[in-house]
Motif scaffolding. Structure first.
Motif: not given
Length: 232
Positions: A82, A85-86, A89, A102-103, A106
Motif C-alpha cells: 500500500k 502504491w501510494n 501515485q 492505474k487500475e 493498483a
C-alpha cells in the motif's frame, strides 16, 4: 539445428528496461533465486525519477543469515504494498499514461498476499511482460534441479532446456568460463546495455537507470519503441 536461447538471472523488483530486453531476446527466461540474497542490491529495490531527482523505492526484508537465499527472503512490513502504491501515485500521477495503467497496477499491488520477495518480484515481472507483449516463457530454476558449480549450473540449465545459446549480462564476464560452454556446444552472447534512446521523461536531467515503470507511465503503448529488442 534449431536455435534456442535462454537467459538466467536473479529476480529484481520492478526492474529497469534492460532486464526486459534480456527477457525478450530469449525463448526461456530462468529466474534463479536459489542463490544468496545480497543487501543493497536490485532484489528488493529500484529507482524512481522524481521532481527531486532519483529516489529509491525499497521493500524492507528480513535477513536472518548470510546464507539466506533470495527465495527464502521474506518481507519485513506487512503493508509495504500500500505504501509503494501510494508512492507511485504521488510520483507518476501526472505522467501522461499513468491513468491508463492505474487500475491494473493498483490491483496488482493491493492483491499481493505473499511474504516471499521472490514471488513478489515474479508477479511484477510477469505483469510487465504482459504489458509489453513479451511472449518468453518464464520458469523458476527450482523446477530444473540444477547441479554443479556456478558455471556448471548454467550449462545444466542450457542442456535441460535444450538451448544452444546463453544470453548473459556483461557483469558475468568476471566469473563465466566461456570455454566450458564451448565444450558443450553452447554459444554465449553478451547483453549490450548502451545506446538506449531517451524518451519523454518528466524532470531533467534524463536518467536511463530507473524502473521500467517510468518508461511505461511516460510513453504508454509506445514504450517498446525505446527498448532495443522490440519491433517498433
Amino acid at each position: 539445428m534449431i536455435s534456442r536461447k535462454i537467459a538466467i538471472s536473479q529476480s529484481n523488483y520492478i526492474p529497469w528496461k534492460g532486464y526486459f530486453d534480456m527477457i525478450n531476446m530469449v525463448d526461456v527466461f530462468v529466474i534463479y533465486d536459489e542463490v544468496q540474497y545480497t543487501k543493497n542490491d536490485w532484489r528488493n529495490r529500484n529507482l524512481l525519477k522524481t521532481k527531486n531527482g532519483l529516489e529509491w523505492i525499497t521493500i524492507s526484508v528480513k535477513q536472518n543469515s548470510l546464507q539466506q537465499t533470495i527465495d527464502e527472503t521474506k518481507v519485513f512490513l506487512s503493508k509495504w504494498n500500500k505504501k509503494h502504491w501510494n508512492t507511485l501515485q504521488a510520483v507518476y500521477g501526472k505522467s501522461p499514461f499513468f491513468k491508463k495503467y492505474k487500475e491494473r497496477f493498483a490491483e496488482l499491488y493491493l492483491s499481493i498476499d505473499t511474504p516471499f520477495l521472490s514471488e513478489i518480484n515474479h508477479r511484477f515481472i510477469v505483469e510487465i511482460c504482459d504489458i509489453l507483449g513479451v511472449q518468453t516463457s518464464i520458469v523458476n530454476s527450482r523446477t530444473l534441479s540444477l547441479r554443479g558449480d556456478a558455471n556448471g549450473r548454467l550449462i545444466d540449465a542450457c542442456e535441460k532446456l535444450e538451448a544452444n545459446t546463453y544470453i548473459s549480462g556483461p557483469a558475468a564476464k568476471a566469473y563465466i568460463n566461456q570455454s566450458l560452454f564451448e565444450q558443450r556446444s553452447i554459444k554465449i552472447e553478451w547483453m549490450d546495455y548502451t545506446g538506449y534512446k531517451q524518451y519523454n521523461q518528466m524532470w531533467e536531467p534524463f536518467e536511463h537507470s530507473v524502473s521500467i515503470l517510468d518508461l511505461i507511465f511516460n510513453e504508454g503503448d509506445q514504450a517498446k519503441r525505446f527498448l532495443k529488442t522490440f519491433d517498433s
